[in-house]
Design a protein around this motif. Sequence first.
Motif, mmCIF file in Angstrom:
data_model
loop_
_atom_site.group_PDB
_atom_site.id
_atom_site.type_symbol
_atom_site.label_atom_id
_atom_site.label_comp_id
_atom_site.label_asym_id
_atom_site.label_seq_id
_atom_site.Cartn_x
_atom_site.Cartn_y
_atom_site.Cartn_z
ATOM 1 N N GLU A 152 0.850 -1.188 0.000
ATOM 2 C CA GLU A 152 0.000 0.000 0.000
ATOM 3 C C GLU A 152 0.886 1.238 0.000
ATOM 4 O O GLU A 152 1.734 1.403 0.872
ATOM 5 C CB GLU A 152 -0.913 -0.003 1.226
ATOM 6 N N GLU A 157 -4.194 5.411 4.111
ATOM 7 C CA GLU A 157 -5.087 4.296 3.782
ATOM 8 C C GLU A 157 -4.636 3.017 4.484
ATOM 9 O O GLU A 157 -5.458 2.234 4.978
ATOM 10 C CB GLU A 157 -5.116 4.073 2.276
ATOM 11 N N ASN A 161 -6.875 0.801 7.079
ATOM 12 C CA ASN A 161 -7.095 -0.625 6.888
ATOM 13 C C ASN A 161 -6.655 -1.421 8.117
ATOM 14 O O ASN A 161 -7.311 -2.390 8.508
ATOM 15 C CB ASN A 161 -6.337 -1.110 5.652
#
Length: 224
Positions: A152, A157, A161
């Motif tokens: 990622e 983000e 997550n």
Amino acid sequence: MSPSARRTGRPRSAEADRAILGATRAALVELGWAKLTLGDVAARAGVAKTTLYRRWASKCELVVDAIAAVFDEHLEATDRGSLHADVEAVVIRLGALLERPETGTALMAVIAEAMHDEALRRRVRSAIVDRQKRLVMVGRERARLRGELPREEDPAESARNADLIFDTVAGAVLHRLMVSAEPVDPRWARDFTDLLLYGLTGADPGGAATGPAPDGAQKPAGSV
């Protein structure tokens, strides 16, 4: 003046800390939050009450640290060779830990009290939740190195997550044990891990339905 001359008081004793934290967990199980006092903990631990006050500013800090110490000691992100096996192992270990009265009962008492105590809620978040999210971070990085997960690029983000994964695993195990009063046995841990990794449809990225994957199998790119 030398550094040694500036020091005051005696250094903290790790043995005393362990005795105090263990006594706190035992007292919380036996007495409950409302009846628990620092004096009772001190008597159980065989230390002076002033020793507790030098280490912890309040009962909230002491109780949360007592619970956090158990999580730190017993929860590990063990490398079992695959993402599926790693997740399953953490689920089983967390379930076993929460089944211990000094952990599960104490944690539920703290959570109940934290519902109307913002300072305690923040303490639980920083000392327990945020520290245990390391299991998610370690497990995901290990899976990426195996080629099971994509990297990622967006740190924000990735953090979101990680929060979601942690909430899903911890929430499911707590509900299973504390609300449903059912065991977190190997079969449930395996089924839960299948659901977590493959979703409700059990489909891979290409849309084909899948059954439980072997430990070495490639996992969907959107999995944990």
